[in-house]
Design an enzyme around this catalytic site. Structure first.
Site, PDB file in Angstrom:
ATOM      1  N   PRO A 260       0.814  -1.211   0.000  1.00 47.74           N
ATOM      2  CA  PRO A 260       0.000   0.000   0.000  1.00 47.74           C
ATOM      3  C   PRO A 260       0.852   1.268   0.000  1.00 47.74           C
ATOM      4  O   PRO A 260       1.882   1.340   0.669  1.00 47.74           O
ATOM      5  CB  PRO A 260      -0.775  -0.108   1.315  1.00 47.74           C
ATOM      6  CG  PRO A 260       0.094  -0.941   2.199  1.00 47.74           C
ATOM      7  CD  PRO A 260       0.890  -1.848   1.321  1.00 47.74           C
ATOM      8  N   ARG A 298      -1.774  16.342  -9.154  1.00 46.52           N
ATOM      9  CA  ARG A 298      -2.826  15.330  -9.282  1.00 46.52           C
ATOM     10  C   ARG A 298      -4.155  15.846  -9.854  1.00 46.52           C
ATOM     11  O   ARG A 298      -4.760  15.175 -10.685  1.00 46.52           O
ATOM     12  CB  ARG A 298      -3.053  14.630  -7.939  1.00 46.52           C
ATOM     13  CG  ARG A 298      -1.880  13.721  -7.542  1.00 46.52           C
ATOM     14  CD  ARG A 298      -2.048  13.165  -6.145  1.00 46.52           C
ATOM     15  NE  ARG A 298      -3.373  12.656  -5.928  1.00 46.52           N
ATOM     16  CZ  ARG A 298      -3.834  11.512  -6.399  1.00 46.52           C
ATOM     17  NH1 ARG A 298      -3.050  10.730  -7.080  1.00 46.52           N
ATOM     18  NH2 ARG A 298      -5.065  11.133  -6.173  1.00 46.52           N
ATOM     19  N   TYR A 302      -4.719  13.720 -13.060  1.00 46.33           N
ATOM     20  CA  TYR A 302      -5.683  12.619 -12.906  1.00 46.33           C
ATOM     21  C   TYR A 302      -7.111  13.101 -12.696  1.00 46.33           C
ATOM     22  O   TYR A 302      -8.006  12.278 -12.513  1.00 46.33           O
ATOM     23  CB  TYR A 302      -5.332  11.779 -11.668  1.00 46.33           C
ATOM     24  CG  TYR A 302      -3.976  11.125 -11.681  1.00 46.33           C
ATOM     25  CD1 TYR A 302      -3.590  10.294 -12.728  1.00 46.33           C
ATOM     26  CD2 TYR A 302      -3.106  11.306 -10.616  1.00 46.33           C
ATOM     27  CE1 TYR A 302      -2.353   9.684 -12.715  1.00 46.33           C
ATOM     28  CE2 TYR A 302      -1.860  10.688 -10.603  1.00 46.33           C
ATOM     29  CZ  TYR A 302      -1.501   9.881 -11.661  1.00 46.33           C
ATOM     30  OH  TYR A 302      -0.285   9.270 -11.642  1.00 46.33           O
ATOM     31  N   CYS A 328       2.175  29.962 -15.055  1.00 48.73           N
ATOM     32  CA  CYS A 328       1.735  30.603 -16.295  1.00 48.73           C
ATOM     33  C   CYS A 328       1.291  29.551 -17.293  1.00 48.73           C
ATOM     34  O   CYS A 328       1.954  29.267 -18.295  1.00 48.73           O
ATOM     35  CB  CYS A 328       2.816  31.505 -16.838  1.00 48.73           C
ATOM     36  SG  CYS A 328       2.983  32.940 -15.777  1.00 48.73           S
ATOM     37  N   GLU A 329       0.195  28.942 -16.972  1.00 49.20           N
ATOM     38  CA  GLU A 329      -0.403  27.860 -17.721  1.00 49.20           C
ATOM     39  C   GLU A 329      -1.665  27.510 -16.923  1.00 49.20           C
ATOM     40  O   GLU A 329      -1.722  27.827 -15.740  1.00 49.20           O
ATOM     41  CB  GLU A 329       0.543  26.660 -17.715  1.00 49.20           C
ATOM     42  CG  GLU A 329       0.368  25.789 -18.890  1.00 49.20           C
ATOM     43  CD  GLU A 329       1.517  24.798 -19.081  1.00 49.20           C
ATOM     44  OE1 GLU A 329       1.183  23.676 -19.389  1.00 49.20           O
ATOM     45  OE2 GLU A 329       2.682  25.137 -18.913  1.00 49.20           O
ATOM     46  N   TYR A 356       1.562  10.806  -3.488  1.00 49.67           N
ATOM     47  CA  TYR A 356       1.748  11.284  -4.865  1.00 49.67           C
ATOM     48  C   TYR A 356       1.569  12.788  -4.991  1.00 49.67           C
ATOM     49  O   TYR A 356       1.050  13.271  -5.982  1.00 49.67           O
ATOM     50  CB  TYR A 356       0.799  10.541  -5.818  1.00 49.67           C
ATOM     51  CG  TYR A 356       0.907   9.044  -5.659  1.00 49.67           C
ATOM     52  CD1 TYR A 356       2.038   8.364  -6.110  1.00 49.67           C
ATOM     53  CD2 TYR A 356      -0.085   8.313  -4.999  1.00 49.67           C
ATOM     54  CE1 TYR A 356       2.165   6.994  -5.930  1.00 49.67           C
ATOM     55  CE2 TYR A 356       0.049   6.948  -4.813  1.00 49.67           C
ATOM     56  CZ  TYR A 356       1.159   6.302  -5.272  1.00 49.67           C
ATOM     57  OH  TYR A 356       1.293   4.960  -5.088  1.00 49.67           O
TER      58      TYR A 356
HETATM   59  C1  LIG Z   1       2.379   2.437  -6.997  1.00 44.53           C
HETATM   60  C2  LIG Z   1       2.411   1.033  -6.629  1.00 44.53           C
HETATM   61  C3  LIG Z   1       1.797   0.605  -5.448  1.00 44.53           C
HETATM   62  C4  LIG Z   1       1.037   1.527  -4.524  1.00 44.53           C
HETATM   63  O1  LIG Z   1      -0.239   1.844  -4.987  1.00 44.53           O
HETATM   64  P1  LIG Z   1      -1.263   2.687  -4.076  1.00 44.53           P
HETATM   65  O2  LIG Z   1      -2.451   2.886  -4.912  1.00 44.53           O
HETATM   66  O3  LIG Z   1      -0.592   3.967  -3.719  1.00 44.53           O
HETATM   67  O4  LIG Z   1      -1.524   1.903  -2.856  1.00 44.53           O
HETATM   68  C5  LIG Z   1       1.923  -0.728  -5.123  1.00 44.53           C
HETATM   69  N1  LIG Z   1       2.589  -1.604  -5.913  1.00 44.53           N
HETATM   70  C6  LIG Z   1       3.188  -1.209  -7.064  1.00 44.53           C
HETATM   71  C7  LIG Z   1       3.910  -2.210  -7.883  1.00 44.53           C
HETATM   72  C8  LIG Z   1       3.114   0.106  -7.460  1.00 44.53           C
HETATM   73  O5  LIG Z   1       3.688   0.477  -8.602  1.00 44.53           O
END
Ligand SMILES: *Cc1c(COP(=O)(O)O)cnc(C)c1O
Length: 406
Positions: A260, A298, A302, A328-329, A356
């Site tokens: 995680p 983000r 996203y 500036c964007e 992130y």
């Molecule tokens: C980024 C990543 C995670 C973590 O994902 P989360 O959504 O932040 O929990 C776990 N394993 C791998 C291989 C990843 O690239």
């Protein structure tokens, strides 16, 4: 962390500022391990890329966490933070064989997600145990930017290629000690995850000497009131039952691993910015803050919707604002958001700023990356200094230093 704590932190360390609540990180770690307490051997590999400050890595180490890394630099950060190489797994995608070999040499568990790399590595190093990342082709979430287990994804070895994988293992005599999957970043439905887990179990039956099964991540965390969140307790109960039954059937002790990132750190973080100007146009009211997608990308990358609160005027009358940055964007953080009335100079707090956020920050527009603070035992402690002008110039070579023929 109360609004007073946050305002005090900005007073001390200035804005923009990232602040992480150590207690929240620890609580999330405990929630996860508690949900799986009936598993004989559980391993949590915190995904370093979510938030890689070494103080945070050390905080998690103190809880018993291991690490999931995606670059040799993340591995080195983990080692610098004091982790034993055996407590680190390396799950890269598309990196060179030489980088994988260098990490293996450090004693770190390698996880390979490509048959040609597997064959090359196994041929040269048949004695080094390797984990393989499979792609179960399960669509998680629905946003293709963050689902990495579906059929078009670049990640993992397709389950349809298992016969080829087995042939490589047989030919090289290499030792596969773990099977891994990481389906994506949003598990909305536990049953979808359990379905993918069955594919992992089926794959595992092909290998006789496994030590662990790594189920990756994808735990969803709430961004606002009413958001769906992975029910970790229910998930723990259901997967534990299946895992323990599989372990019995497999006939050899197995570790259940997760990786995680978001789940452990997202909600711990707040991003604090100051409002430079309130600009009324014919169609909307803009609150312009002293940051932009250079610090928090983000929402633009996203479409993530981070909750924004005016902590300088928390009880003010709510009005609609578009919160934008100073880049500036186009750098819109939020459109038409109801926020307590904003006056120039107010401090806004973005939620879910732990994962992130800082790790994706850049120097675009030649701005400094913000400071990072860990809130521990009621106090805000600096864990990364704000950059300075020297940092911007570092590694740049001015024209007059070039040896160019006149
Ligand atoms: C980024 C990543 C995670 C973590 O994902 P989360 O959504 O932040 O929990 C776990 N394993 C791998 C291989 C990843 O690239």
């Amino acid at each position: 962390m109360t609004n007073i704590d946050l305002l005090k932190a900005v007073e001390e360390f200035e804005s923009p500022l990232y602040i992480y609540d150590a207690d929240k990180i620890i609580a999330q770690y405990k929630r996860l391990t508690n949900a799986f307490k009936k598993v004989n051997s559980l391993r949590v590999n915190y995904a370093v890329k979510a938030l890689s400050n070494i103080a945070v890595l050390q905080l998690l180490k103190g809880q018993g966490s291991c690490l999931d890394t995606v670059s040799i630099q993340e591995v080195k950060l983990g080692l610098t933070a004091g982790f034993d190489p055996r407590d680190i797994i390396f799950t890269p995608n598309g990196v060179s064989l030489s980088e994988i070999e260098a990490v293996a040499k450090m004693g770190v568990q390698i996880n390979i997600d490509n048959l040609s790399v597997l064959e090359a590595f196994g041929t040269k190093h048949p004695k080094i145990p390797v984990c393989v990342r499979i792609n179960p082709h399960v669509m998680a979430g629905g946003n293709t930017n963050i689902s990495v287990g579906h059929i078009d994804s670049k990640f993992g070895i397709s389950i349809h290629q298992i016969p080829h994988l087995l042939r490589i293992v047989e030919n090289t005599k290499m030792h596969i000690n773990g099977i891994h999957m990481h389906t994506g970043s949003d598990i909305l439905d536990i049953d979808v995850f359990l379905y993918a887990s069955e594919i992992l179990f089926d794959t595992a039956k092909h290998f006789k000497e496994l030590d662990f099964l790594d189920f990756g991540s994808g735990f969803k965390v709430p961004y606002k009131d009413g958001d769906i969140e992975t029910n970790i307790e229910e998930f723990g109960e259901k997967l534990t039952k299946r895992f323990n039954a599989f372990e019995k059937e497999y006939g050899r002790p197995l570790t259940l691993a997760f990786e995680p990132g978001k789940f452990l750190v997202s909600e711990s973080g707040k991003f604090l910015v100051q409002v430079n100007s309130v600009k009324q146009t014919t169609s909307t009211v803009f609150a312009q803050v002293d940051s932009g997608f250079n610090h928090l990308i983000r929402p633009m990358l996203y479409g993530s919707s981070h909750e924004i609160k005016n902590i300088s005027n928390p009880n003010g009358k709510e009005r609609f604002y578009s919160v934008v940055g100073y880049i500036c964007e186009t750098d819109t953080f939020a459109n038409n958001r109801k926020i307590a009335e904003i006056t120039e100079g107010d401090i806004l707090a973005f939620s879910n700023a732990g994962a992130y956020c800082f790790t994706m920050a850049s120097n675009y527009n030649s701005r400094f990356r913000p400071a990072e603070v860990l809130f521990m035992e009621g106090k805000a402690k600096l864990i990364r200094e704000r950059e300075t002008f020297d940092d911007l110039l570092r590694h740049q070579i001015p024209l007059e230093d070039l040896a160019v023929a006149k």
